[in-house]
Design a protein around this motif. Structure first.
Motif, PDB file in Angstrom:
ATOM      1  N   THR A 148       0.798  -1.231   0.000  1.00 24.92           N
ATOM      2  CA  THR A 148       0.000   0.000   0.000  1.00 24.92           C
ATOM      3  C   THR A 148       0.827   1.277   0.000  1.00 24.92           C
ATOM      4  O   THR A 148       0.250   2.354  -0.010  1.00 24.92           O
ATOM      5  CB  THR A 148      -0.940   0.002   1.213  1.00 24.92           C
ATOM      6  OG1 THR A 148      -0.166  -0.155   2.398  1.00 24.92           O
ATOM      7  CG2 THR A 148      -1.965  -1.119   1.112  1.00 24.92           C
ATOM      8  N   ASP A 151       0.156  -5.930   3.659  1.00 29.67           N
ATOM      9  CA  ASP A 151      -0.223  -4.642   4.270  1.00 29.67           C
ATOM     10  C   ASP A 151      -1.663  -4.271   3.955  1.00 29.67           C
ATOM     11  O   ASP A 151      -1.981  -3.114   3.712  1.00 29.67           O
ATOM     12  CB  ASP A 151       0.722  -3.520   3.825  1.00 29.67           C
ATOM     13  CG  ASP A 151       2.171  -3.813   4.166  1.00 29.67           C
ATOM     14  OD1 ASP A 151       2.420  -4.471   5.196  1.00 29.67           O
ATOM     15  OD2 ASP A 151       3.060  -3.381   3.403  1.00 29.67           O
ATOM     16  N   SER A 152      -2.535  -5.266   3.898  1.00 28.40           N
ATOM     17  CA  SER A 152      -3.965  -5.083   3.619  1.00 28.40           C
ATOM     18  C   SER A 152      -4.252  -4.551   2.220  1.00 28.40           C
ATOM     19  O   SER A 152      -5.308  -3.976   1.965  1.00 28.40           O
ATOM     20  CB  SER A 152      -4.620  -4.193   4.683  1.00 28.40           C
ATOM     21  OG  SER A 152      -4.528  -4.807   5.951  1.00 28.40           O
ATOM     22  N   SER A 193      -5.408  -4.840  -1.655  1.00 32.29           N
ATOM     23  CA  SER A 193      -6.500  -5.631  -2.222  1.00 32.29           C
ATOM     24  C   SER A 193      -6.611  -5.376  -3.715  1.00 32.29           C
ATOM     25  O   SER A 193      -6.103  -4.385  -4.232  1.00 32.29           O
ATOM     26  CB  SER A 193      -7.823  -5.300  -1.527  1.00 32.29           C
ATOM     27  OG  SER A 193      -8.174  -3.959  -1.774  1.00 32.29           O
ATOM     28  N   HIS A 248      -2.763 -13.799   0.412  1.00 34.81           N
ATOM     29  CA  HIS A 248      -2.853 -12.748   1.421  1.00 34.81           C
ATOM     30  C   HIS A 248      -1.891 -13.111   2.543  1.00 34.81           C
ATOM     31  O   HIS A 248      -2.019 -14.184   3.144  1.00 34.81           O
ATOM     32  CB  HIS A 248      -4.270 -12.671   2.018  1.00 34.81           C
ATOM     33  CG  HIS A 248      -5.318 -12.222   1.066  1.00 34.81           C
ATOM     34  ND1 HIS A 248      -5.726 -10.916   0.988  1.00 34.81           N
ATOM     35  CD2 HIS A 248      -6.048 -12.909   0.154  1.00 34.81           C
ATOM     36  CE1 HIS A 248      -6.672 -10.808   0.071  1.00 34.81           C
ATOM     37  NE2 HIS A 248      -6.879 -11.997  -0.450  1.00 34.81           N
ATOM     38  N   PHE A 260      -0.752 -11.860   6.226  1.00 31.17           N
ATOM     39  CA  PHE A 260      -1.204 -10.904   7.236  1.00 31.17           C
ATOM     40  C   PHE A 260      -0.600 -11.218   8.593  1.00 31.17           C
ATOM     41  O   PHE A 260      -0.328 -12.367   8.931  1.00 31.17           O
ATOM     42  CB  PHE A 260      -2.728 -10.830   7.302  1.00 31.17           C
ATOM     43  CG  PHE A 260      -3.398 -12.106   7.723  1.00 31.17           C
ATOM     44  CD1 PHE A 260      -3.798 -12.297   9.036  1.00 31.17           C
ATOM     45  CD2 PHE A 260      -3.644 -13.119   6.811  1.00 31.17           C
ATOM     46  CE1 PHE A 260      -4.419 -13.469   9.430  1.00 31.17           C
ATOM     47  CE2 PHE A 260      -4.270 -14.298   7.189  1.00 31.17           C
ATOM     48  CZ  PHE A 260      -4.658 -14.469   8.513  1.00 31.17           C
ATOM     49  N   ASP A 266      -6.467  -5.324  13.052  1.00 26.36           N
ATOM     50  CA  ASP A 266      -7.033  -4.772  11.819  1.00 26.36           C
ATOM     51  C   ASP A 266      -6.700  -5.666  10.620  1.00 26.36           C
ATOM     52  O   ASP A 266      -7.543  -5.887   9.747  1.00 26.36           O
ATOM     53  CB  ASP A 266      -6.517  -3.358  11.562  1.00 26.36           C
ATOM     54  CG  ASP A 266      -7.070  -2.344  12.549  1.00 26.36           C
ATOM     55  OD1 ASP A 266      -8.134  -2.605  13.162  1.00 26.36           O
ATOM     56  OD2 ASP A 266      -6.436  -1.282  12.727  1.00 26.36           O
ATOM     57  N   ALA A 267      -5.471  -6.180  10.584  1.00 27.22           N
ATOM     58  CA  ALA A 267      -5.071  -7.071   9.489  1.00 27.22           C
ATOM     59  C   ALA A 267      -5.872  -8.372   9.531  1.00 27.22           C
ATOM     60  O   ALA A 267      -6.262  -8.895   8.486  1.00 27.22           O
ATOM     61  CB  ALA A 267      -3.576  -7.359   9.559  1.00 27.22           C
ATOM     62  N   GLN A 301      -9.352  -7.603   8.211  1.00 26.37           N
ATOM     63  CA  GLN A 301      -9.310  -7.430   6.762  1.00 26.37           C
ATOM     64  C   GLN A 301      -9.195  -8.786   6.080  1.00 26.37           C
ATOM     65  O   GLN A 301      -9.860  -9.058   5.083  1.00 26.37           O
ATOM     66  CB  GLN A 301      -8.140  -6.513   6.365  1.00 26.37           C
ATOM     67  CG  GLN A 301      -8.146  -6.067   4.921  1.00 26.37           C
ATOM     68  CD  GLN A 301      -7.473  -7.054   3.978  1.00 26.37           C
ATOM     69  OE1 GLN A 301      -6.650  -7.878   4.374  1.00 26.37           O
ATOM     70  NE2 GLN A 301      -7.845  -6.986   2.719  1.00 26.37           N
ATOM     71  N   ALA A 302      -8.371  -9.683   6.617  1.00 26.31           N
ATOM     72  CA  ALA A 302      -8.209 -11.020   6.038  1.00 26.31           C
ATOM     73  C   ALA A 302      -9.516 -11.800   6.119  1.00 26.31           C
ATOM     74  O   ALA A 302      -9.884 -12.510   5.168  1.00 26.31           O
ATOM     75  CB  ALA A 302      -7.081 -11.766   6.741  1.00 26.31           C
TER      76      ALA A 302
END
Length: 148
Positions: A37, A92-93, A95, A107, A109, A115-116, A119-120
């Motif tokens: 990101t 790093d999240s 997508s 992915h 994580f 938060d990660a 998101q996963a």
């Protein structure tokens, strides 16, 4: 359908796990894209892949360098796929909206980042809803991956 793998980092950091996973992909003849990101993270990964092992390196480049299409491993912040990668690593999240151009999307994580993890979980639900084959891999205490 695309295989979507989730690698839950616990005992070893991304900087130790990513080069090994990329090596496995290159052994299979797959081109890879590693999406993050931030440009700063691309720069850090660029340096890492040249120096992670004194005896070797991983051939790679960034999408800011000339001829990104020629790179076996491309580091990027973009959703594009100029090197026609078969495998897309999302860290790093990061997508992407469309998984279909890839044989495998991975992915990675951090298991210590709530938060990660959230998101996963969301990406897992989306991949399953899209009909993709999903698999979850967790690091054991020795750093080896175990499919769960």
């Amino acid at each position: 359908m695309t295989e979507v793998f989730f690698y839950h980092l616990q005992s070893r950091p991304l900087e130790a796990a990513l080069p090994q996973l990329l090596e496995k992909c290159l052994e299979r003849g797959w081109r890879c894209a590693v999406q993050t990101t931030s440009s700063e993270r691309v720069d850090a990964l660029d340096q890492l892949l040249w120096t992670f092992d004194e005896a070797s390196f991983l051939p790679h480049g960034t999408d800011r360098q000339p001829e990104p299409a020629r790179q076996p491993i491309l580091l990027t912040t973009s959703e594009s796929n100029p090197n026609e990668a078969a495998v897309r690593f999302l860290i790093d999240s990061a997508s992407i909206p469309d998984l279909s151009p890839y044989e495998r999307v991975i992915h990675l994580f951090d298991g210590n980042d709530s938060d990660a993890i959230d998101q996963a979980r969301g990406a897992w639900r989306e991949a399953r809803a899209g009909g993709h084959e999903v698999a979850y891999w967790q690091q054991g205490p020795d750093g080896r991956w175990q499919r769960r």
